[in-house]
Design a protein around this motif. Structure first.
Motif, PDB file in Angstrom:
ATOM      1  N   ARG A  80     -69.576 -32.678 -46.953  1.00 35.41           N
ATOM      2  CA  ARG A  80     -68.694 -33.827 -46.646  1.00 35.41           C
ATOM      3  C   ARG A  80     -68.044 -33.705 -45.275  1.00 35.41           C
ATOM      4  N   ILE A  81     -68.573 -32.836 -44.431  1.00 37.72           N
ATOM      5  CA  ILE A  81     -68.076 -32.698 -43.062  1.00 37.72           C
ATOM      6  C   ILE A  81     -69.171 -33.261 -42.161  1.00 37.72           C
ATOM      7  N   LEU A 101     -65.689 -33.012 -34.397  1.00 41.06           N
ATOM      8  CA  LEU A 101     -64.757 -32.887 -35.517  1.00 41.06           C
ATOM      9  C   LEU A 101     -64.149 -34.279 -35.652  1.00 41.06           C
ATOM     10  N   THR A 102     -64.458 -34.967 -36.740  1.00 44.16           N
ATOM     11  CA  THR A 102     -64.011 -36.357 -36.879  1.00 44.16           C
ATOM     12  C   THR A 102     -62.684 -36.412 -37.623  1.00 44.16           C
ATOM     13  N   GLN A 103     -62.078 -37.604 -37.596  1.00 45.10           N
ATOM     14  CA  GLN A 103     -60.822 -37.786 -38.327  1.00 45.10           C
ATOM     15  C   GLN A 103     -61.036 -37.539 -39.823  1.00 45.10           C
ATOM     16  N   ARG A 104     -62.183 -37.970 -40.322  1.00 43.15           N
ATOM     17  CA  ARG A 104     -62.459 -37.750 -41.754  1.00 43.15           C
ATOM     18  C   ARG A 104     -62.596 -36.262 -42.077  1.00 43.15           C
ATOM     19  N   ASP A 105     -63.184 -35.514 -41.131  1.00 47.35           N
ATOM     20  CA  ASP A 105     -63.318 -34.060 -41.340  1.00 47.35           C
ATOM     21  C   ASP A 105     -61.940 -33.427 -41.502  1.00 47.35           C
ATOM     22  N   VAL A 106     -61.004 -33.858 -40.639  1.00 47.35           N
ATOM     23  CA  VAL A 106     -59.654 -33.281 -40.715  1.00 47.35           C
ATOM     24  C   VAL A 106     -59.025 -33.631 -42.064  1.00 47.35           C
TER      25      VAL A 106
END
Ligand code: FES
Length: 620
Positions: free
Chosen positions: A396-397, A497-502
């Motif tokens: 999910r990253i 590194l996306t906002q969703r990853d964070v």
């Protein structure tokens, strides 16, 4: 430019592996099945991973010079965690650098166990019958073994007449306590093997151990595989759902698993030149679902409130009964569980770490998709399931991947973003430790705020250096940070590194952080009383503790209290194999552990909501 391949041979095993130049010596050893001790997490500060290079040694680095004396450096000693392989090497790995032996010595050494496997072989001479000695075969065997209470089953009785009448009357009796597991003609006492398995949701680890040779200190040949059940779902809940929704679901899950374990047994035996028939015992740890599936027990109750297991105690069965291809009489010992979501792998971890043998309070954490935490000392333990979800396994990253070659495992942010890549080549994605580093470092640099928001490309704070500001881009209408630029990646695409990853990292760390906080409170100890925090699992090998603490994944104790202990669950399975007496301790760990069910607890929900926010650098 393709990197050259180097051959690294480890002594005294004489085992060789081929690795790409740039691979660390610790990784090369791991591939050869030799797990090195790395209490400092490979940061080059503890000196525990020192090995001796018997061939031409590369020049020492800073950490080598700091920790090893001139004499040692000249003799070819180096820190394995700091050495990047650039040539063929012949390496001698001393006993002290080996993880398994160290764990057993580390804590409660005075209480550690004698070498006493559950199975043993004795050779006896059984006199033939005569007119003067008309005792039956079994009575003559009992007389020779000098044990009245011998328990013998039908299969042994069936093999008895031919075993006694071959050769010169010498027979080897395989004993499991008072039970006769088998009778073999002649003297076969020199060959007795066992296999210890750690059955993870994602990976399987097997160790073949010589049970006839106490001087081998339980040294093992190792194999690791991906659990073939991953085709039926990523986590235990989806495996259980598969078993429930298909008529032959459980049977399929079990047979796939057993087929893979059999392949591992065969490979392990071939590597060591051993006949699988010489394997007389198997021990296994795993999460509760995996243990149930291995035994062919329906795991459904584990997935339904109140999430109980079918069986908590250890289970002993004939290995053949579950389909394992070893000696037909061999025993399978599955270690006990603690609860539906805290399995025998946690018991194995607690056993290896000596939690119940120590006066000091220790906290054990296994961060994984189905992670667990356990705290306590000789007076009792408290455990909970601390599931982070799959984010730290790379799932999910956006550019997530497992911690394997090509994964960004380290991120350092100064004026620019620098990365460390497993294997040393170009990066193709980010693994869990890279994700933790990236979030922690970008928090420090001001590109991510306490709420986990990445700064908008147009409004990055002015104190941020220009090169860093340029790393902030837009992706799918949201801000993202370029961790590796397109020209330096293996794919030719920037690694982001996306906002969703964070957000995923926040959710995962909040679950672990809140779980550990509730667990510590429930155990009645305060943070200062915790003498060691042991981080288990392959994942731990690459984590930088400062970063894990920065994002709140590890509790705020001083760095030297945090130790990475590798695959401690597998070590526990090996202990149960080699030190039969340790099974009693495993039983007590299972029975003395209070399980804390976090689901539905208001204090957990509250702590989880609070933990979604990253603490300020001063800890507030
Ligand atoms: S110095 Fe290598 S692991 Fe600590």
């Amino acid at each position: 430019v393709p990197r050259p391949v180097c051959r690294v041979t480890f002594q005294p095993e004489g085992r060789s592996v081929f690795v790409l130049a740039g691979t660390t010596l610790v990784e090369a050893a791991g591939r050869a099945g030799i797990i090195l001790n790395q209490p400092c997490g490979g940061e080059g500060t503890c000196g525990k991973c020192r090995v001796e290079l018997l061939s031409d040694a590369p020049p020492p680095g800073d950490h080598d010079c700091r920790l090893l004396g001139m004499e040692q450096l000249d003799a070819g000693w180096r820190l394995a965690c700091q050495l990047s392989v650039d040539r063929d090497l012949l390496v001698s790995v001393p006993w002290e650098a080996r993880f398994f032996e160290q764990v057993i010595l580390a804590e409660g050494a005075d209480a550690s166990y004698p070498f006493r496997p559950n199975v043993r072989k004795v050779v006896v001479r059984v006199p033939g019958p005569s007119v003067h000695d008309q005792r039956c075969d079994l009575d003559r065997l009992r007389g020779a073994v000098a044990s009245r209470g011998l328990q013998v089953d039908l299969s042994v009785l069936r093999s008895l007449p031919s075993a006694l009448r071959q050769g010169d009357g010498a027979v080897t009796v395989v004993l499991e306590g008072r039970k006769v597991q088998g009778v073999q003609p002649g003297d076969t006492t020199a060959t007795l093997f066992g296999v210890a398995f750690d059955i993870g949701t994602t990976s399987l680890v097997g160790a073949l151990v010589d049970l006839a040779d106490p001087t081998a200190h339980g040294q093992a040949t190792l194999q690791a595989r991906t659990n073939p059940q991953v085709h039926f779902g990523d986590d235990v809940v989806s495996r259980i759902a598969y078993a429930q929704s298909h008529a032959d679901g459980l049977q399929k899950l079990q047979s796939r698993l057993v087929a893979c374990l059999n392949e591992m047994i065969l490979d392990l035996c071939q590597e060591r030149g051993v006949d699988p028939d010489a394997v007389h015992e198997i021990t296994a740890v795993g999460n509760t679902t995996m243990s149930h599936v291995l035994l062919g027990i329906d795991p459904s109750p584990i997935a339904q409130a109140p999430y109980v297991a079918v069986v908590r105690d250890a289970v002993d069965v004939r290995a053949r009964e579950v389909g394992l291809d070893v000696n037909p009489c061999a025993n399978l010992h599955v270690l006990p569980n603690i609860a539906g979501f805290v399995g025998s792998d946690t018991v194995g971890f607690a056993l290896a770490a000596g939690l119940l043998r120590s006066e000091r309070v220790q906290l054990g954490i296994d961060i994984g998709t189905n992670g667990e935490a356990i705290i306590g000392n000789r007076h009792g333990l408290v455990a909970c399931s601390c599931a982070a979800g799959p984010a730290f396994e790379g799932a999910r990253i956006h550019h997530g991947m497992r911690a394997s070659e090509g994964a960004v495992s380290k991120v350092v942010v100064n004026d620019d973003i620098e990365v460390g890549v497993i294997g040393g080549g170009r990066a193709s994605g980010i693994c869990g430790s890279g994700l933790i580093d990236a979030v922690a470092e970008l928090l420090g640099a001001g590109l991510i705020d306490e709420m986990g928001r990445i700064a908008d490309p147009g409004s990055v704070p002015s104190h941020v250096p220009l090169s860093l500001r340029r790393a902030v881009v837009e992706h799918d209408g949201q801000p993202a940070v370029v961790i590796v630029p397109a020209e330096a990646s293996r794919t030719g695409e920037p690694i982001l590194l996306t906002q969703r990853d964070v957000r995923e990292a926040q959710l995962a760390k909040a679950a672990v952080q809140a779980g550990i906080e509730v667990l510590i409170r429930e155990s009645g100890v305060c943070l200062e009383e915790i003498s060691r925090v042991l981080v288990a699992g392959g994942f731990g090998n690459f984590i930088r503790r400062s970063c894990a603490k920065r994002i709140g994944l590890l509790p705020p104790v001083s760095g030297e209290k945090i130790e990475f202990v590798g695959n401690a669950a597998a070590t526990g399975a090996r202990m149960a194999l080699v030190y039969g007496d340790s099974r009693e301790e495993a039983h007590r760990i299972s029975r003395c552990s209070t399980y804390v069910e976090l689901a539905g607890r208001a204090d957990f929900q509250q702590r989880f909501a609070d933990a979604l926010v990253f603490a300020k650098p001063d800890g507030s």
